[in-house]
Enzyme design. Structure first.
Site, mmCIF file in Angstrom:
data_model
loop_
_atom_site.group_PDB
_atom_site.id
_atom_site.type_symbol
_atom_site.label_atom_id
_atom_site.label_comp_id
_atom_site.label_asym_id
_atom_site.label_seq_id
_atom_site.Cartn_x
_atom_site.Cartn_y
_atom_site.Cartn_z
ATOM 1 N N GLN A 132 0.828 -1.208 0.000
ATOM 2 C CA GLN A 132 0.000 0.000 0.000
ATOM 3 C C GLN A 132 0.853 1.244 0.000
ATOM 4 O O GLN A 132 0.536 2.243 -0.654
ATOM 5 C CB GLN A 132 -0.925 0.003 1.215
ATOM 6 C CG GLN A 132 -2.048 -1.026 1.143
ATOM 7 C CD GLN A 132 -2.922 -1.012 2.377
ATOM 8 O OE1 GLN A 132 -2.829 -0.103 3.184
ATOM 9 N NE2 GLN A 132 -3.764 -2.016 2.524
ATOM 10 N N HIS A 424 45.564 37.657 -15.994
ATOM 11 C CA HIS A 424 44.674 36.788 -16.779
ATOM 12 C C HIS A 424 43.355 37.506 -17.071
ATOM 13 O O HIS A 424 42.911 37.553 -18.231
ATOM 14 C CB HIS A 424 44.424 35.497 -15.990
ATOM 15 C CG HIS A 424 43.574 34.497 -16.713
ATOM 16 N ND1 HIS A 424 44.096 33.405 -17.361
ATOM 17 C CD2 HIS A 424 42.228 34.431 -16.907
ATOM 18 C CE1 HIS A 424 43.108 32.709 -17.903
ATOM 19 N NE2 HIS A 424 41.964 33.314 -17.638
ATOM 20 N N GLU A 425 42.717 38.037 -16.034
ATOM 21 C CA GLU A 425 41.435 38.712 -16.225
ATOM 22 C C GLU A 425 41.599 40.021 -16.986
ATOM 23 O O GLU A 425 40.714 40.398 -17.773
ATOM 24 C CB GLU A 425 40.768 38.958 -14.871
ATOM 25 C CG GLU A 425 40.465 37.698 -14.074
ATOM 26 C CD GLU A 425 39.588 36.715 -14.835
ATOM 27 O OE1 GLU A 425 38.811 37.164 -15.707
ATOM 28 O OE2 GLU A 425 39.695 35.503 -14.578
ATOM 29 N N HIS A 428 41.579 39.194 -20.663
ATOM 30 C CA HIS A 428 40.211 39.025 -21.181
ATOM 31 C C HIS A 428 39.543 40.384 -21.381
ATOM 32 O O HIS A 428 38.922 40.644 -22.425
ATOM 33 C CB HIS A 428 39.381 38.200 -20.191
ATOM 34 C CG HIS A 428 39.668 36.734 -20.213
ATOM 35 N ND1 HIS A 428 39.644 35.984 -21.359
ATOM 36 C CD2 HIS A 428 39.993 35.875 -19.209
ATOM 37 C CE1 HIS A 428 39.923 34.722 -21.070
ATOM 38 N NE2 HIS A 428 40.153 34.638 -19.764
ATOM 39 N N ASP A 500 38.629 28.187 -20.537
ATOM 40 C CA ASP A 500 38.606 29.095 -21.691
ATOM 41 C C ASP A 500 38.947 28.345 -22.967
ATOM 42 O O ASP A 500 38.296 28.533 -24.010
ATOM 43 C CB ASP A 500 39.611 30.231 -21.477
ATOM 44 C CG ASP A 500 39.261 31.075 -20.260
ATOM 45 O OD1 ASP A 500 38.069 31.182 -19.940
ATOM 46 O OD2 ASP A 500 40.192 31.624 -19.639
#
Length: 627
Positions: A132, A424-425, A428, A500
């Site tokens: 049940q 790195h940034e 970009h 990336d």
């Protein structure tokens, strides 16, 4: 609370029955043993004259076996097992011991079988209880597992088209359904047949289920909702039985709407599994096909379904007469996102600096569910900071948290790693700014966020329907800006550019194999790892539609795009080396800068260039004075 005590009481009763059964079994089958006396001890006491009399009970089942209860002259009573009754009687007679010989009571058949019967009843009761619970959707009754699990909609809490924002065209597509449900005679007099089924197709979270609820709310008819997975069960034939029961309920409430969410769970293309076997899902699908458009007539029952995988549905369910109309519910545009943000901000106190247009531009590609989650996260962050209103700063934090991850401001990083991340940034960001087809920078951060060491976030100027070849090439260049900056500054590279490179390679491969943007291979689609065959049976028999020589050419074309983009990224960064150093220095100092602060570095560079040119031009000193 009553349900809790009811369940506790049931378990207590089961426990008592188990203990009672074990007790009866032990009492019935445990042999009667004498702890302190044995048969040999009884014989010794008879020989010593200590026994007054013995009551002997013979077994009626086992010959020459019995139980002896002896009373000693000091009043002690002992009971021992008699292995040989005849030998014991002879021994007792030799010593003049009185023996009362009676028959050993025989255990009744019912009493002997009672423990087994009780254990069987208990096992059946436990099995029925578990069964049940497994069939909980059937109202707790074992034989209801073939009934539909569809839930009638709440007619008191209606959802209308006013609650649906950013989907104007989609709502117009469904207005005919609403008009038919309100006034079916208007259409029948003209011989028009209302669509029997409407399939809502689109990415997750775009509002397909909300649209279906709005149609039911606008028309004021009964609304049955069920998930496609609710039809699928471990028992053969249950799915088809639930489909029949669902439409039986719908016919009793004409006119009505039946909404099947995630219909791809039951409507997948038949014969697509390994071996093409006829399984339970196909029986359910066949029954659904018959109910929607078979020999029976279901006038007044409109079936609405939602899926984000219309490509895997069986063609029979998509034909006219079943799902006559497909409504694509896509991601909202800029205007739609503004309207959705206003709807979800109704019950949230907002600060005066909140600009929905800026938020909508930042959230290009977000669905309605994403925007609702964005405002909810912003409200949670505002409450965490003990603010009374949701401001733009908290919305920006929520956007970063959803898109990238939580900022880890307390994470300790070395000065060397901070410098690497800053360059790195900055790499970009410079490429975002100098490449004309790429969106401008919105913010830059070198705070570790989620799995990333930092991020450069662009601000889309507009929603795009298409991507041009030039735009995709410049996007690859921007992805490689971080790696190029590392190489230029350190004459070394790190693992920070792995994501990336992965994304750039994926774009380059799509340009060559899917979009026909290779000058060597031409406008030809080359299938392979991006094939749309989602079934194991079809993928096993899938053949690559190009030769090994073409595969080599594809690899060469991809490498050519990547090499050219990497060299272009280095060239552009070397042209803006002063900005690269300045941006990295600013990031190391502040850790997070805005797009305007970053663009100010370019303006300073242009100003310095003008001064340098005038300093070398001695013929016009007045211009220098003006500067």
């Amino acid at each position: 609370m009553k349900k809790f005590w009811k369940n506790i009481g049931l378990y207590v009763i089961i426990f008592v029955i188990i203990v009672f059964t074990i007790a009866i079994g032990n009492k019935t089958y445990s042999p009667q043993e004498t702890v302190n006396y044995t048969y040999g001890d009884l014989i010794d006491k008879i020989e010593n004259g200590e026994v007054k009399d013995v009551e002997l009970q013979r077994s009626t089942d086992v010959d020459n076996y019995g139980v002896g209860s002896a009373e000693l002259k000091d009043g002690t009573k002992i009971s021992v097992t008699i292995p040989s009754v005849t030998n014991f009687i002879d021994k007792a007679d030799d010593y003049g011991v009185k023996i009362d010989d009676v028959a050993l009571p025989k255990t009744g058949v019912l009493r002997a079988l009672l423990p087994s019967i009780l254990m069987m009843i208990l096992a059946i009761a436990v099995f029925s209880f578990i069964f049940q619970k497994m069939q909980g959707g059937g109202g707790g009754k074992v034989m209801n597992f073939g009934k539909s699990k569809a839930k009638p909609g709440d007619l008191t809490n209606k959802v209308t088209f006013k609650d649906v924002a950013g989907l104007d065209e989609e709502k117009k597509e469904l207005e005919e359904i609403v008009e038919f449900l309100k006034d079916p005679k208007k259409f029948s007099e003209l011989g028009a047949r209302i669509p029997k089924g409407v399939l809502l197709v689109g990415p997750p979270g775009t509002g397909k289920t909300l649209l279906a609820k709005a149609v039911a709310g606008e028309s004021g008819v009964q609304f049955f909702s069920i998930s496609g997975s609710d039809f699928v069960e471990m028992f053969v034939g249950v799915g088809a039985s639930r489909v029949r029961d669902l439409f039986d309920q719908a016919k009793k409430n004409l006119p009505c709407i039946v909404f099947i969410d995630e219909i791809d769970a039951v409507g997948r293309r038949r014969g697509a599994g390994v071996g093409g076997g006829h399984d339970e899902r196909e029986q359910t699908l066949n029954q659904l096909l018959v109910e929607m458009d078979g020999f029976g007539v279901n006038e007044g029952v409109i079936v609405m379904a939602a899926t984000n995988r219309a490509d895997i549905l069986d063609p029979a369910i998509l034909r006219p007469g079943r799902f006559d109309r497909q409504v694509y519910v896509g991601r909202p545009d800029l205007k739609g996102r503004i309207e959705i943000l206003k709807v979800h901000a109704r019950n949230k106190p907002l600060a005066d600096d909140v600009d929905f247009e800026v938020v909508a531009k930042t959230t290009a590609g977000f669905t309605g569910a994403d925007l609702e989650n964005l405002l909810n996260e912003a409200a949670l962050l505002s409450a965490r900071d003990n603010k009374k209103k949701v401001d733009m700063e908290e919305i920006q934090k929520a956007f970063i948290k959803i898109g990238i991850g939580t900022e880890k401001k307390n994470r300790v990083i070395s000065e060397k790693e901070k410098k690497i991340t800053a360059y790195h940034e900055a790499g970009h960001a410079i490429l975002f700014e100098v490449l004309p087809e790429i969106d401008n920078v919105h913010s830059i951060s070198i705070i570790p966020t989620g799995p990333a060491g930092g991020y450069t976030m662009p601000l889309p100027a507009e929603d795009r329907m298409y991507n041009s070849k030039r735009q995709m090439e410049q996007e690859i260049i921007s992805f490689l800006g971080g790696r190029a900056a590392e190489f230029i500054i350190m004459d070394d590279i790190t693992t920070g550019a792995s994501n990336d490179i992965e994304r750039a390679t994926s774009i380059a491969r799509a340009m060559v194999t899917k979009f026909g943007m290779s000058d060597v291979l031409g406008p030809i689609h080359y299938g392979g790892e991006d094939s749309d065959d989602v079934f194991l049976g079809k993928s096993l028999g899938h053949n690559r539609n190009y030769s090994d020589g073409v595969a080599v050419t594809i690899d060469k074309e991809i490498k050519k795009i990547m090499d050219h983009s990497y060299e272009e990224a280095k060239r552009l960064l070397l042209e803006n080396i002063d900005v690269l150093h300045a941006a990295a220095k600013l990031l190391i100092e502040k850790e997070k800068i805005t797009g305007d602060e970053f663009r100010a570095l370019f303006e300073k560079k242009e100003f310095d260039n003008v001064v340098d040119e005038i300093m070398h031009d001695t013929s016009d000193e007045n211009e220098l004075n003006e500067i």
